[in-house]
Structures are given as C-alpha cells and as structure tokens.
Design an enzyme around this catalytic site. Structure first.
Site, short mmCIF file in Angstrom:
data_model
loop_
_atom_site.label_atom_id
_atom_site.label_comp_id
_atom_site.label_asym_id
_atom_site.label_seq_id
_atom_site.Cartn_x
_atom_site.Cartn_y
_atom_site.Cartn_z
N GLU A 213 7.66 -0.94 7.12
CA GLU A 213 7.61 -0.25 5.82
C GLU A 213 7.98 1.20 6.01
O GLU A 213 7.55 1.84 6.97
CB GLU A 213 6.20 -0.29 5.21
CG GLU A 213 5.74 -1.61 4.65
CD GLU A 213 4.35 -1.49 4.01
OE1 GLU A 213 3.94 -0.35 3.70
OE2 GLU A 213 3.70 -2.52 3.84
N GLU B 232 5.51 -1.10 -8.89
CA GLU B 232 4.53 -2.16 -9.14
C GLU B 232 3.37 -1.59 -9.94
O GLU B 232 2.52 -0.88 -9.41
CB GLU B 232 4.04 -2.75 -7.82
CG GLU B 232 5.17 -3.39 -7.00
CD GLU B 232 4.70 -3.79 -5.61
OE1 GLU B 232 3.98 -4.80 -5.50
OE2 GLU B 232 5.05 -3.09 -4.64
N GLU C 119 1.37 5.04 -5.49
CA GLU C 119 1.39 3.63 -5.08
C GLU C 119 2.19 2.77 -6.04
O GLU C 119 2.71 1.72 -5.66
CB GLU C 119 -0.04 3.10 -4.97
CG GLU C 119 -0.81 3.60 -3.77
CD GLU C 119 -0.25 3.08 -2.45
OE1 GLU C 119 0.21 1.92 -2.42
OE2 GLU C 119 -0.26 3.81 -1.46
N LYS D 264 -0.65 -2.04 -8.93
CA LYS D 264 -1.22 -1.63 -7.65
C LYS D 264 -2.33 -0.62 -7.87
O LYS D 264 -2.21 0.29 -8.69
CB LYS D 264 -0.13 -1.02 -6.75
CG LYS D 264 0.87 -2.03 -6.22
CD LYS D 264 1.63 -1.48 -5.03
CE LYS D 264 0.75 -1.42 -3.80
NZ LYS D 264 1.50 -1.02 -2.59
#
Length: 386
Positions: A263, A317, A326, A320
């Site tokens: 990541e 997203e 995030e 999250k």
C-alpha cells in the site's frame, strides 16, 4: 519436511517469482463504500487504465466472478478475523482455499493470498501468536492442491513493525515483534515469498510536517537526505522507506528477500489537523510515483531490484471509519470519474479534467493461466515419477 518437499517448495518459489517479475504498478481495490461502481464496471475501468494487478481485502465471490477472463491478476485477502480459526488446522485453510480460490481458477487469475493485514505491530497481540500457524496452514493447503506455483502467500505489514527507519541504514524490527517476525520471515524465505510493506510518505509527513520537507515526500525537487552509513543520497521518502525495509530484513538475516509495497498513496482531502491532505498534493504524489514505477528501476540501496507497489486506492470509500483522509485516497471518485488527472480515463466525464465515457463492454482478454497450470502439473508428474 522431506527432501522432496523442500525441493518442490524451492522450485515453486522460483517459478512463481519468475512469472510475477514483469509488473510494477498495481492498485488496491477497496470496497468499504455504498456508492462505488459494480465489479463488472471496475474491470472496464482497470483495462482502460492498463492496470493489470490489483489487491482486494477479502475474497468476495461477486468480484472474483466479475474478473473472470479479464487477465487481471489479483491478490485476495484472508482477513484478520479468520486467522485464529485458520491457525487451528490445515483442514480449515483447505476449505477456505477450495471455496474462495480454487473454485475460481484458472479463469480468474488469483495470484496471491494476503494472510491478515498489518497484524504484527497492531494492538491485538493474540493475532501475533496465530499469524505464523495460519500462514503455514494456508501454504500447506495450497501445496496439497498443487497451487503453489500459481498462488503466492504473503502478509502485509505497517511501518509499526520497525523500531526506527530514519535514516534507512538504522532500520531494525522492534524488539517485541522479533520473536513473531523471525519465524514468519524464515518460512517466507523458504517458500520464496516477498516482504509486503505498507509505506506512506503521506502519513509520515502528516505526523511531522515541521521537520519533513513536503517536496521530499512528493518526489519534487529538494535537497534530500544523505545516509552517512551507506553513503547514499535519497531525493524522495518513498525510496527511503523501501530501503529501510531492505536493511531491516538484511539485519534480520534475509538479505535476498524482495520487498513489495502493498500500500502507498496520498489523501486528496482531510481534516484541519491532517497536514498535506490536498487534491494538488495527491495528484503530485500519485503522478510522480506512477512515472517512477513505470521506469522499472530500483532504489539507491537495491538499484538492480525493480520496485513494485500497489497504490491505495482505486476509489474514495465513503464508509471507512477514522479521519476524513481515510475516505479520500481514491484515484477515482465513487461514480467512476477521475479524482484528478494523472493520465487515467474514468467511467464517466469528470470536472477534474476532460475524460471520455467508457463503454462497459469487454475490452479484451489477457493470457490464461491454464498453460501455467498444465506446465506445473507436467513438471510435478515428472518429479514424482523420478
């Protein structure tokens, strides 16, 4: 373990690493959202972007079915919530693999299983204790199913496994983690698996903006840092983080283990206290990182070892938890349009930059792994017959 088993493990590790050697740029396909495109549209998106490697955080059957025949290589995730159960017995690992991996091969190109995510260094110490048994059971089940030449086993780590990483030459594993990390590395070394590290210059900068040059974090022109012990100069933090992992592995006794960045990314929006979380910085980081990876070069400490990385993440997203950042790491917005222009085309026009609407039809097929399965089986039969 028998001599034959050791030879076969060594053979499979070499064979798998040879197959995987070509790619450098992958993407993490997270789905903690209620508004992102369906997997079938994601296949179209990835093909248009010429992204051939992805990592998902589970083994969702809808996703795996949608990627059938796409030629896109996938690392599936065996979540932390399964580790205790999988560690108990190989039969439980076997059942999971039969249901979530073998059932989709060879048409869906599952290339790896990430067993857990950021376990060591996390807060649940009980998971530290079951990680190695779980990894071994997963691998042994793959071995019994003759899938080790196709499906690799790994386990991504966060920077929390290191006691320090600056300068890179000082990097070592944390003392309390070593008893758990050492047997994991020993097994990965035996089966030819890489070391997966989640490396985020964004997080380092966000936590210490007063002392870190943002240009150094973003691959922009800067004075960089000099590591006096290795006599190496670093002009970007990403390379320094990767080399820190290499040096920690070397000190632990595994100088030849490859490092893959599982990541990395940069948030395009964040809370007031999240320094650097802007759309401009996210575009700069991801554009420069993409250019770097496409050059297929190494790092200052490992110049001949090509850097490979999975970018976080494919989409913003919205579900999250945690700080605003995030929910804003996506290269693409929830509707499939680009978050910012780094050369990709979205599923629909975006105000971020001109973009053509892609059709959802199949854009072409990649090579099938049936040939690999056939070749592997033939070799195994020859070895068994000898």
């Amino acid at each position: 373990m028998t001599t034959f088993s050791l030879f076969l493990i060594f053979f499979c590790g070499i064979f798998l690493n040879g197959v995987d050697a070509g790619w450098t740029y992958g993407v993490n396909y997270g789905r903690i959202a209620d508004n992102i495109p369906p997997p079938e549209s994601v296949v179209t998106l990835l093909k248009a972007a010429k992204i051939k490697n992805i990592r998902i955080y589970d083994a969702d059957h809808g996703v795996l079915s949608a990627f059938k025949g796409s030629g896109i290589e996938i690392v599936v995730g065996l979540g932390n919530e399964y580790l205790k159960d999988i560690s108990v017995g190989e039969d439980r690992a076997m059942n999971w693999i039969k249901e979530n991996v073998q059932a989709f091969l060879p048409d869906t190109h599952i290339r790896g299983i990430a067993v857990g995510n950021e376990v060591l260094g996390g807060t649940d110490v009980e998971l530290w204790e079951v990680l190695v048994p779980a990894v071994k059971n997963v691998y042994n089940a793959l071995y019994r199913l003759q899938l080790t030449s196709i499906v690799q086993v790994s386990s991504p780590h966060s920077e929390a496994v290191f006691a320090n990483s600056f300068p890179p030459s000082s990097c070592i594993f944390k003392e309390d983690i070593v008893p758990f990390m050492k047997p994991l590395l020993e097994f990965f070394n035996l089966i030819g698996s890489p070391f997966f590290i989640n490396a985020y210059p964004f997080l380092a900068y966000k936590n210490d903006p007063q002392h870190i040059d943002i240009d150094y974090a973003l691959f922009k022109k800067n004075k960089g840092i000099f590591d006096s012990k290795t006599n190496l100069h670093y002009d970007n933090m990403f390379d320094a983080q990767v080399d820190a992992a290499y040096i920690a592995l070397e000190k632990a006794g595994y100088p030849k283990m490859p490092v893959i960045v599982s990541e990395t990314g940069w948030a395009s929006h964040g809370d007031e206290n999240e320094a650097g979380a802007t759309l401009k910085n996210a575009r700069t980081y991801n554009q420069n990182l993409r250019k770097k990876l496409m050059k297929k070069k190494g790092t200052p400490y490992r110049p001949k070892t090509v850097v490979r990385a999975y970018i976080f993440a494919l989409f913003n997203e919205n579900s999250k938890p945690g700080p605003t950042s995030e929910r804003n790491f996506g290269l693409f917005k929830a509707d499939g349009s680009i978050s910012y222009n780094i050369g990709f085309t979205g599923l629909k026009p975006s105000s971020a930059a001109p973009s053509s609407l892609l059709s959802f039809k199949n854009l072409g097929f990649g090579c099938s792994y049936s040939m690999i399965l056939t070749a592997s089986s033939a070799v195994l039969m020859l070895i068994l017959a000898s």
